[in-house]
Design an enzyme around this catalytic site. Structure first.
Site: not given
Lengths: 141, 307
Positions: B51-52, B80, B101, B129
């Protein structure tokens, strides 16, 4: 207990009892070859008990580390056997590369090359927080 | 380079201006439909959050820009062993702005310190957030017509709910906010937030375990989910879980203009029977999230001299 007076170096006095060893570690004194005395639980009129560290060499000292351990600490700078300066400590606003964040979810826990940095967020409560995750830290970290 | 990592990175004036810009974008979308033409948003999602991520991507597309990125760490160079700093430096060569995020707290700050383009924190673990907080502020502003002089109840998991902590921090900068904390003792707001944020800023705050007892006082009700895994034993969870499920019955003494919010996803803490109630604002919150992200992208690109 007799400990020789020092010629060139530092007397770190009024360390709250029990924090002397931590300060010894944070200042990296174990790696020095000069004479160093860590005296624990010395009687003090002002503090009841205190620790003292004497360093018989004019090394470079990070005073932020001492201020972080306790702003009550005083540092006497000795040159040619004479006290040339008596320094009072203060809580540093930022502490860089001294202690580690203990939060396992902090980015510093998996990216080891990141410089550990803490900000003083509550001078009254002597509270430092990691700049990355805001986890509280103290001199035991 | 200006970034948004913590909601308090922006002054109250900047937040207010951002909210005004978002409102203008809602009223006149055509004015902004090509403002980011030729610019690229990189969505670096080291953990999934559909959603974000879609909210950021929709925001950039509505501004006329384009989007690149990944939605899972497995699809990035971090699998990696690349550091966050190196990823940020590399992406700075490809994009004009980053939305990141990351499951590790503080990772977006590390990226912002390394990148040569603005970085937006789209959630770092249980830490910050800020764009959710901006969405919350825009929702309150649109629904109540103000960001001062109201009573807001936070209900449910106040201990681990980062959206609650951030919104309380953001609200300290407005006058006349009264906070009512409604939670089981096990999930009460952490003491350091009460001391460092609420008490330090002189906010009026009360605490209760009884949602219905305070319902009539509230102008805004911010619901969060009480999660089973937060309890030490199942007995406590079973005893408490239904206390914090919002039902039409619990709203009987609520104000007619109450604004009911929730950061979503919801599980069962708000009955679906409330969805049609005009006081339910949680889906409007989602839409406001997209609008305020548009305003934020434009602000940061302008400050970077990219548009």
């Amino acid at each position: 207990m007799n400990i020789d007076s020092i010629q060139n170096g530092f007397v770190i006095d009024h360390i709250p009892a029990g924090r002397g060893m931590k300060l010894y570690e944070l200042l990296g004194l174990e790696s020095l070859d000069c004479s160093i005395a860590l005296i624990k639980n010395v009687g003090s009129r002002k503090m009841g008990k205190k620790d003292i560290i004497k360093i018989d060499e004019a090394i470079s000292i990070d005073f932020d580390i001492i201020g972080f351990i306790s702003p009550e600490v005083t540092v006497n700078i000795i040159r040619d056997g004479v006290i040339v300066e008596k320094k009072s400590m203060a809580l540093p606003k930022v502490l860089t590369g001294v202690i580690r964040c203990k939060n396992p979810r902090c980015i510093t826990s998996c990216e080891q090359e990141l410089v550990q940095k803490f900000k003083l967020t509550d001078p009254e409560g002597h509270v430092y927080r990691c700049v990355y995750c805001e986890t509280k830290a103290n001199y035991d970290n | 380079m200006r970034s948004l990592i913590d909601i308090l990175d922006f002054s109250a004036e900047e937040v207010n201006a951002l909210i005004d810009d978002a409102k203008d974008m809602i009223a006149h979308p055509e004015k902004y439909s090509e403002i980011c033409k030729g610019k690229k948003l990189a969505t670096l999602f080291f953990e999934p959050s559909t959603r974000t991520r879609l909210s950021f991507e929709a925001a950039m597309l509505e501004l006329g820009g384009s989007v690149i990125g990944f939605s899972d760490a497995q699809n990035s160079s971090s699998s990696k062993g690349e550091s966050v700093s190196d990823t940020a430096k590399v992406i700075s060569c490809y994009a004009d702005i980053i939305a990141m995020r990351h499951p590790r707290e503080g990772a977006p700050l590390v990226a912002a310190n390394a990148a040569s383009i603005p970085v937006i924190n789209a959630g770092d673990g249980g830490h910050n957030h800020p764009t959710q907080t901006l969405a919350d502020l825009l929702t309150i502003s649109r629904e109540k017509g103000r960001l001062n002089d109201f009573t807001i109840g936070f209900c449910g998991d106040l201990k681990f709910g980062r959206t609650v902590h951030s919104l309380i921090s953001a609200l300290t900068r407005y006058e006349g906010i009264r906070v009512v904390l409604i939670s089981p003792e096990e999930l009460a707001l952490p003491g350091y937030i009460k001391k460092d944020v609420i008490e330090k800023n002189g906010m009026i705050c009360t605490q209760t375990t009884d949602l219905e007892a305070v319902m009539s006082e509230l102008d805004v009700l911010y619901m969060t989910r009480v999660q089973k895994e937060r309890f030490f034993n199942e007995e406590d969870y079973l005893r408490l879980k239904d206390s914090y499920i919002l039902t039409p019955q619990k709203l009987k003494n609520a104000k007619s203009d109450l604004c009911i919010m929730h950061p979503l996803p919801r599980v069962n803490e708000i009955s679906v029977a409330i969805d049609d109630d005009p006081r339910a604002c949680y889906f409007k919150q989602v839409l406001n999230g997209k609008h305020v992200r548009k305003a934020l992208i434009v602000k940061l690109l302008k400050e970077a001299g990219a548009i």
